[in-house]
Scaffold this motif. Structure first.
Motif, PDB file in Angstrom:
ATOM      1  N   LYS A   1     -43.017 -36.085  45.186  1.00 24.20           N
ATOM      2  CA  LYS A   1     -42.259 -34.904  44.792  1.00 24.20           C
ATOM      3  C   LYS A   1     -41.565 -35.059  43.446  1.00 24.20           C
TER       4      LYS A   1
ATOM      5  N   GLU B   1     -40.852 -44.439  59.945  1.00 22.39           N
ATOM      6  CA  GLU B   1     -40.861 -42.998  59.690  1.00 22.39           C
ATOM      7  C   GLU B   1     -40.042 -42.639  58.452  1.00 22.39           C
ATOM      8  N   VAL B   2     -38.843 -43.221  58.364  1.00 27.43           N
ATOM      9  CA  VAL B   2     -37.979 -42.944  57.211  1.00 27.43           C
ATOM     10  C   VAL B   2     -38.632 -43.436  55.927  1.00 27.43           C
ATOM     11  N   ALA B   3     -39.295 -44.596  55.979  1.00 22.01           N
ATOM     12  CA  ALA B   3     -39.962 -45.122  54.787  1.00 22.01           C
ATOM     13  C   ALA B   3     -41.051 -44.172  54.318  1.00 22.01           C
TER      14      ALA B   3
ATOM     15  N   THR C   1     -34.129 -31.339  57.404  1.00 21.50           N
ATOM     16  CA  THR C   1     -33.602 -32.684  57.156  1.00 21.50           C
ATOM     17  C   THR C   1     -32.439 -32.999  58.090  1.00 21.50           C
TER      18      THR C   1
ATOM     19  N   LEU D   1     -41.195 -40.926  54.853  1.00 25.57           N
ATOM     20  CA  LEU D   1     -40.528 -39.746  54.308  1.00 25.57           C
ATOM     21  C   LEU D   1     -39.969 -40.016  52.918  1.00 25.57           C
ATOM     22  N   PHE D   2     -39.384 -41.185  52.743  1.00 25.13           N
ATOM     23  CA  PHE D   2     -38.776 -41.530  51.458  1.00 25.13           C
ATOM     24  C   PHE D   2     -39.848 -41.707  50.380  1.00 25.13           C
ATOM     25  N   ILE D   3     -40.915 -42.417  50.727  1.00 26.70           N
ATOM     26  CA  ILE D   3     -41.990 -42.642  49.750  1.00 26.70           C
ATOM     27  C   ILE D   3     -42.590 -41.314  49.313  1.00 26.70           C
TER      28      ILE D   3
ATOM     29  N   ASN E   1     -43.894 -34.815  57.200  1.00 26.19           N
ATOM     30  CA  ASN E   1     -44.796 -35.571  56.317  1.00 26.19           C
ATOM     31  C   ASN E   1     -46.001 -34.731  55.886  1.00 26.19           C
TER      32      ASN E   1
ATOM     33  N   GLY F   1     -41.196 -38.298  49.566  1.00 26.88           N
ATOM     34  CA  GLY F   1     -40.216 -37.470  48.870  1.00 26.88           C
ATOM     35  C   GLY F   1     -39.954 -37.909  47.454  1.00 26.88           C
ATOM     36  N   VAL F   2     -39.865 -39.220  47.239  1.00 28.89           N
ATOM     37  CA  VAL F   2     -39.547 -39.728  45.902  1.00 28.89           C
ATOM     38  C   VAL F   2     -40.781 -39.765  45.012  1.00 28.89           C
ATOM     39  N   TYR F   3     -41.860 -40.332  45.522  1.00 30.23           N
ATOM     40  CA  TYR F   3     -43.032 -40.541  44.664  1.00 30.23           C
ATOM     41  C   TYR F   3     -43.800 -39.240  44.415  1.00 30.23           C
TER      42      TYR F   3
END
Length: 539
Positions: free
Chosen positions: A512, A500-502, A457, A504-506, A357, A508-510
């Protein structure tokens, strides 16, 4: 008394297993009906043979015998267990086994569960002076023992009264395992009967399992599978044979050591698998069997007749072949494996995701701060990984088990190797071009970045799976499958991992993709670019 009567009674709650055996399973020197206050919540609520045998609320103590009278059988086992676990505590006491499934505060008792029970008589029993002869209560309410009954329940049978049966705990001729078969419940639907043939120097055993499956009984020096002598049999072959066992591996003994007599494995008319054999007590190069306490292991194939991995269908047990006394045994090194799991969780459930993160949310930091955090959390995670790995290797060896046999062990080794390479590869990374150089990233730098992110990853995903598998293995090893603790830990774990996954996802998507940072002419994040000198200082 008659069917339909409403009953209210206060007394000690006792399992039928400990009543029938005469002494407490976890304290064999204590007569069950004389001192039920010494019956631990662990024995009452954690041990499967005790739970599966059903419960009874005892009557008052008979002044003529000093033993509590038999009371009323309780139909709803789940209600009794739930109330007992809420009333008990997990605190440790040097005089008792700790209750693993209790949820009460530390100041609650650890032994001697008393309760007020209200219910309706469903059946009067079979009329015998035993547990089965007592009235059965249904629609029960489990209340605190301080709740008084408006009308006390009528007294039921007291054992040991004149002309009655022997008092519980007294050794009658039928309890002599050298004259008749004694019987021990190994697990739900799995029993072992045995008779000590002292003049012949042999022991005869009969294992009965409610399903069609392979069966196993082993003799051990220390309660561990490694180095034990096993007798395994399947109805497919019809004949049990002797094996030398190690963790995960079995080796059939040579023909000259196949000394079993009267040996057979059959499926009877009730669909039960029955394995019988007679074995010499003392044999060359094999673990001796003694008339007293013996460390035994049991296992079965569940619903498979192919001799192989038993999964959670196994456990150690201590059986006295003279008296029939038996006690379950907890697997060793619980503290070490708990430390292994805690180190792994902190490393891969907390530090490693935080390190990732820090890199993903780098646009929120100024200068090289994100990189310092990324490096610190990764280094800390790797240090704890080394500790967790060392604990696993040391205690697998201590328990006499082979390394890298299970999928969890293989994954752990793979992660350790890959994480080590990732750390070394990170230390030897190609540096970025200076922010004012105008140079493009080198090809090797681009390849390094792809490999670094992809490997990170994969490691993180494997870590999430590995920790989940570890929780299950710990529950299996220490007989906690399906317990309140296992369920609670599993739910809490996946909630944590979901957060944790949320994150990472937020990120990574937003950050990046949807909010891509501005790049300078060299292809570096303008806001975070640092020259090689700064990077080297950070390292």
């Amino acid at each position: 008394l008659k069917v339909g009567d409403e009953i209210c009674t206060t007394g000690f709650i006792m399992d039928t297993f400990c009543i029938n055996r005469g002494t407490l399973l976890d304290a064999p020197s204590v007569v069950t009906l004389k001192n039920p206050e010494l019956h631990s919540y662990h024995c009452l609520l954690d041990v499967k043979p005790c739970i599966n045998s059903g419960y009874q609320v005892l009557g008052e103590k008979d002044p003529n015998t000093g033993e509590h009278c038999l009371g009323y059988r309780l139909e709803e086992t789940d209600k009794v267990a739930a109330a007992g676990r809420a009333h008990g505590t997990t605190k440790r006491d040097p005089n008792f086994f700790s209750c693993r499934t209790c949820t009460g505060p530390d100041n609650n008792p650890i032994a001697g569960y008393r309760a007020t029970v209200k219910g309706t008589i469903k059946a009067l029993g079979d009329g015998s002076q035993s547990v089965s002869g007592q009235p059965l209560l249904t629609n029960i309410q489990m209340l605190d023992a301080s709740v008084e009954c408006a009308t006390p329940a009528p007294q039921t049978v007291c054992l040991g009264s004149p002309g009655g049966t022997p008092s519980a705990g007294e050794k009658s001729p039928s309890a002599d395992c050298s004259s008749e078969f004694c019987k021990t419940t190994l697990a739900d639907g799995y029993t072992l009967s045995y008779k000590l043939n002292e003049p012949e120097g042999t022991v005869s055993m009969e294992a009965t399992y409610d399903e069609e499956a392979w069966l196993g009984i082993a003799f051990s020096e220390d309660g561990l599978m490694g180095g034990s002598d096993g007798i395994l049999g399947s109805p497919d072959t019809g004949i049990p044979q002797k094996y030398r066992l190690s963790q995960g591996f079995i080796e059939i003994m040579p023909p000259e050591e196949q000394t079993l007599t009267d040996a057979s494995v059959v499926v009877n008319e009730n669909g039960q698998t029955v394995m019988k054999f007679t074995k010499p007590l003392v044999e060359p190069n094999q673990i001796p069997i003694i008339p007293g306490d013996n460390n035994l292991l049991w296992a079965n194939g569940g619903d498979s007749t192919d001799i192989g991995y038993h999964g959670q269908n196994r456990a150690p047990v201590i059986i006295n072949l003279s008296s029939g006394a038996a006690a379950t045994v907890r697997a060793p090194n619980m503290g070490a494996w708990l430390a292994h799991g805690i180190c792994a969780f902190i490393a891969w459930g907390m530090l490693a995701p935080t390190a990732v993160n820090a890199a993903i949310y780098r646009s929120l930091f100024k200068g090289p701060l994100w990189f310092k955090l990324h490096r610190f959390f990764n280094a800390s995670a790797y240090a704890l990984t080394i500790i967790a790995f060392a604990i696993a290797v040391a205690f697998i060896s201590k328990e006499g088990n082979p390394h890298w046999f299970s999928s969890h062990a293989k994954m752990g080794l793979s992660m350790f190797i890959i994480a080590s390479v990732q750390v070394l590869w990170g230390a030897a990374r190609p540096h970025l071009p200076g922010p004012d150089s105008g140079d493009e990233k080198t090809t090797i730098r681009k390849v390094w970045e792809i490999k670094h992110r992809l490997t990170g990853t994969v490691l993180l995903a494997c870590g999430f799976w590995q920790m989940s598998a570890g929780i299950k293995l710990f529950a299996i090893k220490y007989s906690g499958v399906g317990s309140v603790e296992e369920q609670g830990v599993t739910i809490a774990y996946w909630i944590w991992i979901g957060v944790e996954v949320a994150l990472l996802f937020i990120g990574g998507v937003y950050l990046k993709l949807l909010k891509k940072p501005v790049e300078d002419e060299g292809g570096n994040d303008a806001e975070n670019a640092v020259d090689d000198k700064q990077k080297e200082d950070a390292v």
